[in-house]
Design a protein around this motif. Structure first.
Motif, mmCIF file in Angstrom:
data_model
loop_
_atom_site.group_PDB
_atom_site.id
_atom_site.type_symbol
_atom_site.label_atom_id
_atom_site.label_comp_id
_atom_site.label_asym_id
_atom_site.label_seq_id
_atom_site.Cartn_x
_atom_site.Cartn_y
_atom_site.Cartn_z
ATOM 1 N N GLN A 219 9.859 1.980 -1.711
ATOM 2 C CA GLN A 219 9.841 0.764 -2.514
ATOM 3 C C GLN A 219 11.248 0.203 -2.723
ATOM 4 O OE1 GLN A 219 7.669 2.027 -6.047
ATOM 5 N NE2 GLN A 219 5.840 0.982 -5.330
ATOM 6 N N ILE A 220 12.211 1.082 -2.999
ATOM 7 C CA ILE A 220 13.590 0.634 -3.193
ATOM 8 C C ILE A 220 14.150 0.049 -1.896
ATOM 9 C CG2 ILE A 220 15.930 1.403 -3.717
ATOM 10 C CD1 ILE A 220 14.707 3.460 -5.615
ATOM 11 N N ILE A 221 13.876 0.720 -0.768
ATOM 12 C CA ILE A 221 14.344 0.207 0.527
ATOM 13 C C ILE A 221 13.727 -1.153 0.809
ATOM 14 C CG2 ILE A 221 14.243 0.602 3.016
ATOM 15 C CD1 ILE A 221 14.493 3.578 2.446
ATOM 16 N N SER A 222 12.438 -1.304 0.516
ATOM 17 C CA SER A 222 11.756 -2.570 0.758
ATOM 18 C C SER A 222 12.356 -3.688 -0.080
ATOM 19 C CB SER A 222 10.266 -2.415 0.458
ATOM 20 O OG SER A 222 9.587 -3.636 0.655
ATOM 21 N N ILE A 223 12.631 -3.423 -1.352
ATOM 22 C CA ILE A 223 13.214 -4.444 -2.232
ATOM 23 C C ILE A 223 14.607 -4.836 -1.757
ATOM 24 C CG2 ILE A 223 14.069 -4.863 -4.569
ATOM 25 C CD1 ILE A 223 11.753 -3.150 -5.594
ATOM 26 N N LEU A 224 15.430 -3.859 -1.394
ATOM 27 C CA LEU A 224 16.783 -4.155 -0.932
ATOM 28 C C LEU A 224 16.758 -4.957 0.367
ATOM 29 C CD1 LEU A 224 18.640 -0.788 -1.657
ATOM 30 C CD2 LEU A 224 18.814 -2.940 -2.919
ATOM 31 N N GLY A 225 15.886 -4.555 1.306
ATOM 32 C CA GLY A 225 15.791 -5.284 2.564
ATOM 33 C C GLY A 225 15.338 -6.718 2.368
ATOM 34 N N PHE B 190 7.613 -2.470 -9.140
ATOM 35 C CA PHE B 190 8.401 -2.479 -7.905
ATOM 36 C C PHE B 190 7.599 -3.068 -6.745
ATOM 37 C CE2 PHE B 190 11.100 1.134 -9.662
ATOM 38 C CZ PHE B 190 12.176 0.290 -9.906
ATOM 39 N N MET B 191 6.307 -2.758 -6.712
ATOM 40 C CA MET B 191 5.457 -3.307 -5.667
ATOM 41 C C MET B 191 5.384 -4.834 -5.766
ATOM 42 S SD MET B 191 2.132 -4.583 -5.042
ATOM 43 C CE MET B 191 1.050 -3.909 -6.296
ATOM 44 N N PHE B 192 5.248 -5.350 -6.980
ATOM 45 C CA PHE B 192 5.195 -6.800 -7.168
ATOM 46 C C PHE B 192 6.505 -7.454 -6.737
ATOM 47 C CE2 PHE B 192 1.550 -6.098 -10.077
ATOM 48 C CZ PHE B 192 0.716 -7.096 -9.602
ATOM 49 N N ILE B 193 7.644 -6.867 -7.103
ATOM 50 C CA ILE B 193 8.932 -7.429 -6.707
ATOM 51 C C ILE B 193 9.054 -7.479 -5.193
ATOM 52 C CG2 ILE B 193 11.421 -7.034 -6.723
ATOM 53 C CD1 ILE B 193 11.203 -5.930 -9.484
ATOM 54 N N SER B 194 8.693 -6.386 -4.542
ATOM 55 C CA SER B 194 8.800 -6.308 -3.088
ATOM 56 C C SER B 194 7.934 -7.351 -2.406
ATOM 57 C CB SER B 194 8.416 -4.898 -2.623
ATOM 58 O OG SER B 194 8.492 -4.798 -1.215
ATOM 59 N N VAL B 195 6.687 -7.475 -2.854
ATOM 60 C CA VAL B 195 5.762 -8.431 -2.225
ATOM 61 C C VAL B 195 6.234 -9.869 -2.442
ATOM 62 C CG1 VAL B 195 3.418 -9.344 -2.323
ATOM 63 C CG2 VAL B 195 3.790 -6.883 -2.306
ATOM 64 N N ILE B 196 6.693 -10.191 -3.659
ATOM 65 C CA ILE B 196 7.147 -11.549 -3.945
ATOM 66 C C ILE B 196 8.357 -11.914 -3.089
ATOM 67 C CG2 ILE B 196 8.182 -13.015 -5.723
ATOM 68 C CD1 ILE B 196 6.412 -11.592 -7.767
ATOM 69 N N PHE C 214 0.801 -1.220 0.000
ATOM 70 C CA PHE C 214 0.000 0.000 0.000
ATOM 71 C C PHE C 214 0.833 1.270 0.000
ATOM 72 C CE2 PHE C 214 -2.719 -3.256 1.920
ATOM 73 C CZ PHE C 214 -3.834 -3.154 1.101
ATOM 74 N N THR C 215 2.122 1.161 -0.285
ATOM 75 C CA THR C 215 2.974 2.345 -0.378
ATOM 76 C C THR C 215 3.636 2.364 -1.744
ATOM 77 O OG1 THR C 215 3.451 2.256 1.998
ATOM 78 C CG2 THR C 215 4.893 3.592 0.644
ATOM 79 N N ASN C 216 3.430 3.438 -2.503
ATOM 80 C CA ASN C 216 4.047 3.569 -3.817
ATOM 81 C C ASN C 216 5.083 4.684 -3.852
ATOM 82 O OD1 ASN C 216 2.295 5.710 -3.600
ATOM 83 N ND2 ASN C 216 1.013 5.125 -5.333
#
Length: 293
Positions: free
Chosen positions: A33-39, A104-110, A26-28
Motif C-alpha cells: 500500500q505504501i509503495i502504491s501511494i508513493l508511486g 490507505f486503499m482509498f488514497i491509493s485508488v484516488i 484488493f491488496t491490504n
C-alpha cells in the motif's frame, strides 16, 4: 520533468492502469500500500505538478482520516482493547489498524484514478473500445466532450447578456429566475442546432457505412510489445503470490501477517517495479534526452 509514459500505445496504458488499480483495491499488505501511494503520488506530480497534485492529495487525506476515525466508532471487533467509549463499546487496536488500511486503499485508488484520467483521454478510449462497441464508445466520447463544451457555452451566454445589462446576478429573486430561464432556453436552442450540425457532419463523412475504416494515430511498436509483456508477466507473478497467500494479513480477531519469505521480497520488488514504472520511464527518457544533447 515531462511524462513519457503517455507516448506508449493505449493498450499498454490501459493494461497498466487495470493492473495497478486491481492491486491497489484488493491488496491490504502495508508495504504494498505504501509503495502504491508513493508511486501514484510521484507520477501525479509529474503529470500535474505540485500545485495540481496538492489538491488531490488533500482530498485523499480527508478521506483517509474519515475512514480511519469512523471505522473504530462503528466496528468494535478485536481482542486488543485500548479503552471504552462512554456508551460502553470498546475501542480496539484491530479496528483502528483496519481503518488505516482501508484509508490507505482509498488514497491509493484516488491517486491512481487521477493519473488515469490524465493519460486515458477520450481519443484513447475511443481507440480501445471503438471496434468492440462503436456506438457506446462514440456516446461516451461525445459525453466527455460535451460537458466542458456546454459549460463554456453557458458562460458565453451569461457574459453576453451581462454586456447588455441583463446580468443574472442582479435584481430580485424573480428577475434572477427569469434571467436563468432565458439563459437555459438559449442554451438548449444552441445545443439542438449543434446536434443537427454534428449529425449532418457525421453523415457526410460516412459514419455507419459498411466497411468504413477509422483513422488512428496510434501504432503498436516493438517497445510497446516489450513493455506489455513485462506488465503481464508481473501481473501473473503477483496473482500467483496472492493465491499462495504470500501477502496474507488478518485483522480480526487479532492482527496476523504472513511470515516474510523470499517470495515476499520478490513480490514486493515486482510490485515496486509496476508502481514506479511510469516514473521510471519518464526518468529514463529524460536522462536519454539530456545525454544525447
Amino acid at each position: 520533468m515531462g511524462d513519457f509514459f503517455n507516448e506508449y500505445h493505449p493498450v499498454v496504458n490501459a493494461v497498466f492502469f487495470i493492473s495497478i488499480l486491481f492491486m491497489a483495491m484488493f491488496t491490504n499488505y502495508p508495504v504494498l500500500q505504501i509503495i502504491s501511494i508513493l508511486g501514484a503520488l510521484i507520477y501525479l506530480i509529474i503529470l500535474k505538478g505540485f500545485s495540481g497534485a496538492k489538491g488531490i492529495l488533500f482530498g485523499s487525506l480527508i478521506m483517509f482520516f474519515m475512514v480511519t476515525l469512523l471505522n473504530p466508532i462503528f466496528n468494535h471487533k478485536g481482542v486488543t482493547i485500548l479503552t471504552y467509549f462512554k456508551n460502553g463499546n470498546p475501542l480496539t487496536l484491530e479496528s483502528m489498524v483496519y481503518g488505516m488500511s482501508a484509508g490507505f486503499m482509498f488514497i491509493s485508488v484516488i491517486l491512481w484514478f487521477s493519473c488515469h484520467n490524465v493519460i486515458m483521454t477520450s481519443d484513447r478510449l475511443m481507440y480501445l473500445f471503438g471496434r468492440l462497441a462503436p456506438a457506446l464508445s462514440l456516446i461516451f466520447s461525445m459525453s466527455l466532450r460535451f460537458v466542458p463544451l456546454y459549460k463554456k457555452r453557458i458562460d458565453e451566454i451569461t457574459l453576453a447578456r451581462s454586456g447588455i445589462g441583463m446580468n443574472p446576478k442582479n435584481g430580485n429573486l424573480w428577475n434572477r429566475m427569469k434571467s436563468a430561464l432565458a439563459i437555459f432556453s438559449i442554451f438548449v436552442t444552441w445545443a439542438l442546432e449543434s446536434s443537427i450540425e454534428t449529425a449532418d457532419s457525421m453523415r457526410s463523412r460516412g459514419y455507419g457505412l459498411k466497411g468504413r475504416k477509422a483513422f488512428s494515430l496510434f501504432h503498436f511498436r516493438k517497445r510497446d510489445g516489450i513493455l506489455l509483456t513485462f506488465i503481464v508477466f508481473i501481473d501473473f507473478l503477483l496473482l500467483y503470490l496472492m493465491k499462495d497467500r504470500v501477502f496474507k494479513i488478518v485483522f480480526y480477531p487479532a492482527i496476523k501477517i504472513a511470515k516474510v519469505r523470499l517470495e515476499t521480497i520478490l513480490g514486493i520488488l515486482a510490485f515496486a517495479f509496476l508502481a514506479f514504472l511510469p516514473t521510471g520511464i519518464s526518468i529514463w527518457e529524460e536522462w536519454r534526452w539530456e545525454y544525447y544533447n
